[in-house]
Each structure stands twice: as structure tokens, then as C-alpha cells.
Design an enzyme around this catalytic site. Structure first.
Site, PDB file in Angstrom:
ATOM      1  N   ASP A  60       0.310 129.505  99.771  1.00  0.00           N
ATOM      2  CA  ASP A  60      -0.605 128.996  98.744  1.00  0.00           C
ATOM      3  C   ASP A  60      -0.334 127.513  98.492  1.00  0.00           C
ATOM      4  O   ASP A  60      -1.257 126.713  98.340  1.00  0.00           O
ATOM      5  CB  ASP A  60      -0.432 129.807  97.455  1.00  0.00           C
TER       6      ASP A  60
ATOM      7  N   HIS B  58       1.534 135.874  93.839  1.00  0.00           N
ATOM      8  CA  HIS B  58       0.763 135.624  95.062  1.00  0.00           C
ATOM      9  C   HIS B  58      -0.419 136.596  95.056  1.00  0.00           C
ATOM     10  O   HIS B  58      -0.404 137.646  95.698  1.00  0.00           O
ATOM     11  CB  HIS B  58       1.628 135.838  96.306  1.00  0.00           C
TER      12      HIS B  58
HETATM   13  P1  NAI Z   1       0.210 143.657 110.457  1.00  0.00           P
HETATM   14  O1  NAI Z   1      -0.453 144.917 110.016  1.00  0.00           O
HETATM   15  O2  NAI Z   1      -0.284 142.936 111.644  1.00  0.00           O
HETATM   16  O3  NAI Z   1       1.761 143.952 110.706  1.00  0.00           O
HETATM   17  C1  NAI Z   1       2.545 144.668 109.824  1.00  0.00           C
HETATM   18  C2  NAI Z   1       3.596 145.388 110.634  1.00  0.00           C
HETATM   19  O4  NAI Z   1       4.483 146.010 109.719  1.00  0.00           O
HETATM   20  C3  NAI Z   1       3.034 146.475 111.541  1.00  0.00           C
HETATM   21  O5  NAI Z   1       3.527 146.294 112.866  1.00  0.00           O
HETATM   22  C4  NAI Z   1       3.561 147.750 110.904  1.00  0.00           C
HETATM   23  O6  NAI Z   1       3.807 148.772 111.843  1.00  0.00           O
HETATM   24  C5  NAI Z   1       4.849 147.239 110.268  1.00  0.00           C
HETATM   25  N1  NAI Z   1       5.403 148.116 109.241  1.00  0.00           N
HETATM   26  C6  NAI Z   1       4.762 148.928 108.366  1.00  0.00           C
HETATM   27  N2  NAI Z   1       5.634 149.612 107.634  1.00  0.00           N
HETATM   28  C7  NAI Z   1       6.862 149.218 108.028  1.00  0.00           C
HETATM   29  C8  NAI Z   1       8.184 149.584 107.645  1.00  0.00           C
HETATM   30  N3  NAI Z   1       8.406 150.505 106.714  1.00  0.00           N
HETATM   31  N4  NAI Z   1       9.220 148.976 108.276  1.00  0.00           N
HETATM   32  C9  NAI Z   1       9.016 148.072 109.234  1.00  0.00           C
HETATM   33  N5  NAI Z   1       7.787 147.701 109.648  1.00  0.00           N
HETATM   34  C10 NAI Z   1       6.736 148.258 109.042  1.00  0.00           C
HETATM   35  O7  NAI Z   1       0.255 142.750 109.154  1.00  0.00           O
HETATM   36  P2  NAI Z   1       0.521 141.186 109.034  1.00  0.00           P
HETATM   37  O8  NAI Z   1      -0.770 140.472 109.174  1.00  0.00           O
HETATM   38  O9  NAI Z   1       1.650 140.807 109.916  1.00  0.00           O
HETATM   39  O10 NAI Z   1       0.931 141.088 107.500  1.00  0.00           O
HETATM   40  C11 NAI Z   1       2.130 141.655 107.001  1.00  0.00           C
HETATM   41  C12 NAI Z   1       2.159 141.612 105.498  1.00  0.00           C
HETATM   42  O11 NAI Z   1       2.172 140.264 105.021  1.00  0.00           O
HETATM   43  C13 NAI Z   1       0.971 142.270 104.786  1.00  0.00           C
HETATM   44  O12 NAI Z   1       1.463 143.000 103.681  1.00  0.00           O
HETATM   45  C14 NAI Z   1       0.154 141.099 104.290  1.00  0.00           C
HETATM   46  O13 NAI Z   1      -0.612 141.460 103.167  1.00  0.00           O
HETATM   47  C15 NAI Z   1       1.271 140.134 103.947  1.00  0.00           C
HETATM   48  N6  NAI Z   1       0.863 138.732 103.813  1.00  0.00           N
HETATM   49  C16 NAI Z   1       1.489 137.993 102.833  1.00  0.00           C
HETATM   50  C17 NAI Z   1       1.199 136.675 102.656  1.00  0.00           C
HETATM   51  C18 NAI Z   1       1.862 135.871 101.567  1.00  0.00           C
HETATM   52  O14 NAI Z   1       1.463 134.715 101.392  1.00  0.00           O
HETATM   53  N7  NAI Z   1       2.833 136.371 100.832  1.00  0.00           N
HETATM   54  C19 NAI Z   1       0.197 136.003 103.517  1.00  0.00           C
HETATM   55  C20 NAI Z   1      -0.362 136.832 104.536  1.00  0.00           C
HETATM   56  C21 NAI Z   1      -0.029 138.155 104.665  1.00  0.00           C
END
Ligand code: NAI
Length: 333
Positions: free
Chosen positions: A159, A187
Site C-alpha cells: 500500500d 491492510h
Molecule cells: P496463491 O493462491 O497463488 O498462493 C497461496 C499458496 O498458499 C498456495 O500455493 C496454497 O496451496 C498455499 N497454502 C494454503 N494454505 C497453506 C498452508 N496452510 N500452509 C502452507 N501453504 C498454504 O495466492 P497468492 O497470490 O500467492 O497470495 C497469498 C496471500 O497473500 C493471499 O492471502 C493474498 O490475499 C495475500 N496478499 C496480501 C497482500 C498484502 O499486501 N498484505 C497483497 C497481495 C496478496
């Protein structure tokens, strides 16, 4: 040459990790002379994909990687780690309420807090990226009582980067000329991007206040704030996937600054335990401006807060209290 450190990335088969791992592995975060043992955690159905990520990291031929440990076992993943990027979380699915997402994800962060508590180094620095990031960080810390609560933080750097880039575009200067934009609070769409204390180096080479240089209070208090609050949704609409490259860059920036500190009076925004500064609710993970030295953050105190800003801080603080209540109720189930 210094000895290797163990660094874990969860959600390692996901899209943020795909960009983040490369940045970590080439030295952008911990230093270009810091060897690494990378621990990669994901869930059992993703082990095939994770194997592909390991192949690609090998094929990058990056000299800092001493070893890689790809696993679906949190005990192995968190063993002796000194830095943890908690990215893995359940994504929001169609028709899912925010509450359902929170319930599913805080349980993950409860379990990972317990695993960090048992297996990680007590000095581990934990960055929570997975949403709802602030409340997940709070839960994770609660279930890792042997690790100082100051070692946990939540990511609002994306952000901050978005807000600084928007200001730079508006003032037609490179983003490196803008400094001191603050993200307050959660966030989420209640966050408050605040330029009141930010500075810009103008094309003339003169340093000036961003607020005065933009000179459009109405835009700053409406369109600008909304644009930053809704940027994530805009990216999803355009890409049909959530921000990943920029989220990974922000995670790298965040941990880099924890590791190496901030200098020259510069501050950065991150979600940290609130001590009640600026009238915020104590004990929630609130995003503040912080300075960092020797891997320890300090909230920047004493900035003047306008009535408008205070009302925004109150809204986002209230949301964090509600999230905390919901999360703690789920954890007790
Ligand atoms: P994605 O869906 O591509 O990858 C998430 C991965 O986490 C998947 O491979 C899934 O299998 C794995 N996963 C699920 N449960 C798990 C567990 N218990 N232990 C280990 N791995 C696990 O999602 P992406 O795009 O990589 O985003 C990840 C997270 O980051 C989401 O929650 C998203 O909302 C968040 N996010 C946060 C931001 C921030 O500014 N704080 C910005 C963008 C995304």
C-alpha cells in the site's frame, strides 16, 4: 563468507512466492553476500507444483542458495528458521464472505504460530503477507508465546509503494523522489494512506511538502485515498489474478528494512503491535510509520494528526478490533 541462514517461505507454490523466491535467492533481501538455506512450505496437493519451483530455482544457478528444503510438514519448514515469510493462505473464493475467509485463515496462522514457537529460532523475524494480514499476524504471535511479539509484523508495504508511486506520477517526478507517505491501520479498504508528512524532491531539485506541492486537498482526501484502498481490487479486475509481482517486491522491501534498518530519518509503514500511540486500540496489529535499527522497530511518535486523519485512524482501528474479536472466537473453537 558468513554462514548460511535458514529462511522459510510459506505458500511457496503460489503466485506471490514465484516472484518473491527469486528476489530472496539473488540477495535482494538479506544481502548479496548472505548464503541461504531456503525452506519452502505448501500443502500436500501442491507438492508437484512446488517441485517445479525448486527445479526452476536450481536452474537459476544462484550462488547464494546453499540448500533447498521443500516440504508440506510445518515441523520441517520452521526448523531453526531466522526469517519467515508467511504468504500461504486460502484465497477468497466466489460467494465466500469476508468472515468465512477470516475463519479459514486465522486457523492456518494459529497452527503456524504453534509450529514457529516449537521449531523456529527465538530471534526469528516473521512477516505476515497472507490476508487478513494484520489479524493473522496477531493470531500467529499469540500462539508463539516464546517468541517476542515485536518479532511479528504484517505487510502494508504494498500500500505504501502504491501510494508513493501515485504521488510521484501526480507530481511527475521519479518515485525515488517521494518519501514519508504513511499507511495507517489495516491492510484492507479501511486503511488510511496519508501524505501529510511526506516530502518530495521537485524537478527543480528543491525539497517540498507533498501536501503543499499537490495543493488539492479534495483530491487527497477522496480520490487518492480510494484509489489506494481499491488498487488491489483494480488489479484483480484487470489481471483476473491478485497482485503478485508488486506484493512480492513489497515483501522483499519490508524484510530488507527489518534486516538492514532504515536510515537518514526515513520511516516505513508496517503493521506492528499497537501501544496505543495516536489513540489507536492497544494490542491490535496496526500499521504505523516505524524506524528500524538493529532489527528492532520503533513507532514514530509525535506527528501532528488532523481531525480528518484522526477520524480515518478511528475507522480502521475499529475494524481491527472487530477482526480481533472474530479471530479469537474462531481460535477458541
Ligand atoms: P496463491 O493462491 O497463488 O498462493 C497461496 C499458496 O498458499 C498456495 O500455493 C496454497 O496451496 C498455499 N497454502 C494454503 N494454505 C497453506 C498452508 N496452510 N500452509 C502452507 N501453504 C498454504 O495466492 P497468492 O497470490 O500467492 O497470495 C497469498 C496471500 O497473500 C493471499 O492471502 C493474498 O490475499 C495475500 N496478499 C496480501 C497482500 C498484502 O499486501 N498484505 C497483497 C497481495 C496478496
Amino acid at each position: 563468507m558468513v554462514g548460511p541462514i535458514r529462511v522459510v517461505v510459506t505458500g511457496a507454490a503460489g503466485q506471490i512466492a514465484y516472484s518473491l523466491l527469486h528476489q530472496i535467492a539473488k540477495g535482494d533481501v538479506f544481502g548479496h553476500d548472505q548464503p541461504l538455506i531456503l525452506h519452502l512450505l505448501d500443502i500436500p496437493p501442491m507438492m508437484g507444483v512446488l517441485n517445479g519451483v525448486v527445479m526452476e530455482l536450481n536452474d537459476c544457478a544462484l550462488p547464494l542458495i546453499n540448500e533447498m528444503v521443500a516440504t508440506d510438514n510445518p515441523e520441517v519448514a520452521f526448523k531453526d528458521v531466522e526469517a519467515a515469510f508467511l504468504v500461504g493462505a486460502m484465497p477468497r473464493k466466489e460467494g465466500m464472505e469476508r468472515k468465512d475467509l477470516l475463519a479459514a485463515n486465522v486457523k492456518i496462522f494459529k497452527a503456524q504460530g504453534q509450529a514457529l514457537d516449537k521449531f523456529a529460532k527465538k530471534t526469528v523475524k516473521v512477516l505476515v503477507v497472507g490476508n487478513p494480514a494484520n489479524t493473522n499476524a496477531l493470531v500467529c504471535s499469540k500462539y508463539a508465546p516464546s517468541i517476542p511479539k515485536e518479532n511479528f509484523s504484517a505487510m502494508t508495504r504494498l500500500d505504501q509503494n502504491r501510494a508513493q508511486a501515485e504521488v510521484a506520477a501526480h507530481l511527475k517526478v521519479p518515485v525515488s523522489c517521494v518519501n514519508g507517505v504513511i499507511i495507517w491501520g489495516n491492510h484492507s479498504s479501511t486503511q488510511f494512506p496519508d501524505v501529510s508528512h511526506a516530502k518530495v524532491i521537485l524537478q527543480s531539485g528543491k525539497e517540498a511538502s507533498v501536501y503543499e506541492s499537490i495543493g488539492d486537498e479534495k483530491w487527497l482526501q477522496t480520490e487518492f485515498i480510494e484509489k489506494i484502498q481499491k488498487r488491489g481490487a483494480e488489479v484483480i479486475k484487470a489481471r483476473k489474478l491478485s497482485s503478485a509481482m508488486s506484493a512480492a517486491k513489497a515483501a522483499a522491501d519490508h524484510m530488507h528494512d527489518i534486516w538492514h534498518g532504515t536510515s537518514n530519518g526515513r520511516w516505513v509503514s508496517m503493521g506492528v503491535f499497537s501501544d496505543g500511540s495516536y489513540g489507536t486500540p492497544e494490542g491490535v496489529m496496526f500499521s504505523f510509520p516505524v524506524t528500524i535499527q538493529n532489527k528492532e522497530w520503533k513507532i514514530v511518535k509525535g506527528l501532528p494528526i488532523s481531525t480528518f486523519a484522526q477520524s480515518k485512524l478511528d475507522i480502521t482501528g475499529k475494524e481491527l478490533i472487530e477482526e480481533r474479536q472474530e479471530a479469537l472466537a474462531v481460535c477458541q473453537d
